[in-house]
Design an enzyme around this catalytic site. Structure first.
Site, PDB file in Angstrom:
ATOM      1  N   ASP A 161       5.023  -1.912   2.542  1.00 28.01           N
ATOM      2  CA  ASP A 161       3.891  -1.903   3.470  1.00 28.01           C
ATOM      3  C   ASP A 161       3.812  -3.211   4.260  1.00 28.01           C
ATOM      4  OD1 ASP A 161       1.683  -0.753   4.668  1.00 28.01           O
ATOM      5  OD2 ASP A 161       0.363  -0.970   2.938  1.00 28.01           O
TER       6      ASP A 161
ATOM      7  N   ASP B  83      -3.531   4.314   8.435  1.00 25.35           N
ATOM      8  CA  ASP B  83      -4.113   5.145   7.384  1.00 25.35           C
ATOM      9  C   ASP B  83      -5.089   6.145   7.989  1.00 25.35           C
ATOM     10  OD1 ASP B  83      -2.713   3.534   5.656  1.00 25.35           O
ATOM     11  OD2 ASP B  83      -4.462   2.427   4.936  1.00 25.35           O
TER      12      ASP B  83
END
Length: 466
Positions: free
Chosen positions: A197, A262
């Site tokens: 990430d 997200d």
């Protein structure tokens, strides 16, 4: 908010011809073997949605017991396992957050996880284990020596990226040795999937201090996996830069890449909201039209973020129609099918969406031929309320077509704002760039629609819109 209505259809014929129709010529998009040797996107479960939205799953604790309560569902539900949902992926929080071991390697938080035993349990059930990492070594470990070298971490890693970590100088050979030592330890534990990430360019700052370019981290993890002797996937995120320079790096080193930020409702009592999901769908549209301008044969899968379709609307945050629409678009894209829902509370619709044999056959097809936009009336790729997509055709003439009817354009595209009457969306074979007679099967309805020589239509009752 408008409920979407659509058809997802597999159409097949013995012969087909690509046309120069009203829009651009159809160039079939394909995905070939990824850098780490995979020929499909991953299917499974990831913990992030429940971690970030704890009110959706009362009683869940992010520890070995809590994770196994979710992942054992994958193993014990025959339909899920048969459909290929085999990855059990831990998100942030499984590892110690401020330091590594004596060599600066990432270590698990033994107060909540025993990673080797977790991996052994999952492997015995036919499942695979995923873990989450971010770039850099720990600032607290800068005085430690990289395993197998006499190089101090602080001599090749400096600064503060805001994640308690320093930034590597990827030109230094010892940096690769650090990554090799980390991945080799993962391999010894039984890890099968790495989610990397906060990669830049692309990831938003999110309150930290990311360097402008950490693409070297993706290369280093790929090379570490290659030398480890263990098959592992590498998934990179967040919404990554799509310019040719960086896309070339992503698709020659990673197996899947995030195409959006997200989509979950952080901290809320429901997982997602429709408008954010629709943003993710449009980001896929932007992604596929951008990267296929470089090359229509790709070696990386799109990651549209986790799937939140498994639970009822009161938990998912989207209606049943919208849940089916979400699954339709994730299937069409050949995207990661990593579920973020509470697996212990799947309802009948959720289980069917995830495991419907016809739908899984679509996923198997789009793993090689992902969809691209070809809109009604033009064959163009712009965003609009009435959309059409095509995946394939393959050499046999089989193709997947999705038509999405999102209702009135609310004054921005000429579709009007009236919520009465019926609205029809039609897409011609010319729009889609193909020609011939196709035997059409409606996948969700599991219904043969017969031979079609001109195109497809879907009718929506606007009075039932929400």
């Amino acid at each position: 908010m408008m409920i979407s209505r659509y058809s997802i259809l597999a159409a097949a014929t013995g012969a087909w011809v690509i046309l120069a129709a009203a829009g651009p010529v159809l160039e079939v998009v394909q995905i070939e073997t990824t850098p780490n040797g995979f020929t499909s996107s991953p299917r499974g479960w990831n913990s992030f949605g429940i971690q970030a939205n704890p009110n959706t799953t009362p009683g869940f604790s992010f520890n070995q017991t809590g994770v196994l309560s979710q992942c054992d569902v994958l193993a014990k539900t025959t339909a899920l396992k048969d459909a290929g949902y085999i990855y059990c992926s831990l998100d942030s929080g499984w590892s110690v957050g401020g330091n590594g071991d004596e060599f600066g390697r990432i270590i698990y938080d033994s107060s909540i996880f025993d990673i080797p035993s977790l991996a052994s349990h999952l492997h015995a059930e036919g499942l695979l284990l995923g873990v989450y990492v971010v770039p850099g070594a720990f600032i607290a470990d800068e005085a430690k020596t990289i395993l197998g070298t006499n190089v101090a971490i602080g001599s090749v890693c400096s600064g503060d990226n805001g994640l308690a970590r320093c930034n590597f100088d990827y030109s230094q050979p010892a940096v690769q040795e650090w990554h090799n030592s980390v991945v080799n330890q993962f391999a010894s534990w039984g890890v099968d999937f790495i989610k990397l990430d906060f990669i830049t360019p692309g990831s938003p700052a999110n309150g930290v201090n990311l360097p402008p370019d950490s693409s070297g981290e993706v290369i280093a993890y790929h090379q570490a996996i290659a030398q480890s002797g263990r098959d592992m996937r590498l998934d990179i995120s967040w919404k990554l830069d799509r310019s040719q320079k960086y896309f070339d790096i992503w698709e020659t080193n990673a197996d899947s890449m995030r195409t959006d930020q997200d989509i979950n409702n952080g901290g809320a009592s429901t997982f997602v909201s429709w408008e954010v999901v629709q943003r993710a769908i449009d980001n896929y549209r932007q992604y596929i039209t951008t990267v296929t301008a470089y090359n229509t044969t790709l070696t990386i899968y799109p990651d549209m973020d986790n799937l939140f379709v498994g639970n009822p609307a009161s938990v998912s945050g989207v209606t049943d129609d919208e849940r089916q629409t979400i699954m339709t678009h994730w299937l069409g894209a050949g995207a990661n099918l990593i579920v973020g829902s509470d697996l212990t509370s799947l309802d009948g619709l959720g289980l069917n969406l995830l495991t419907n044999p016809n739908a899984i056959a679509i996923a198997d097809f789009t793993a090689h031929y992902p969809m691209q936009p070809r809109n009604p009336g033009s064959g163009l790729a712009n965003s609009q309320q009435l959309q059409a997509w095509i995946a394939g055709p393959d050499a046999s003439g089989a193709a997947v077509v999705i038509i999405a009817n999102y209702g009135p354009d609310e004054g921005q595209g000429g579709f009007g704002t009236s919520l009465s009457g019926m609205q029809t969306i039609s897409v011609s074979w010319d729009d889609l760039g193909i020609n011939g007679t196709f035997d059409v099967h409606d996948v969700w309805a599991d219904k043969d629609l017969g031979a079609e020589s001109s195109g497809l239509s879907d009718v929506r009752d606007l009075s039932k819109a929400e």
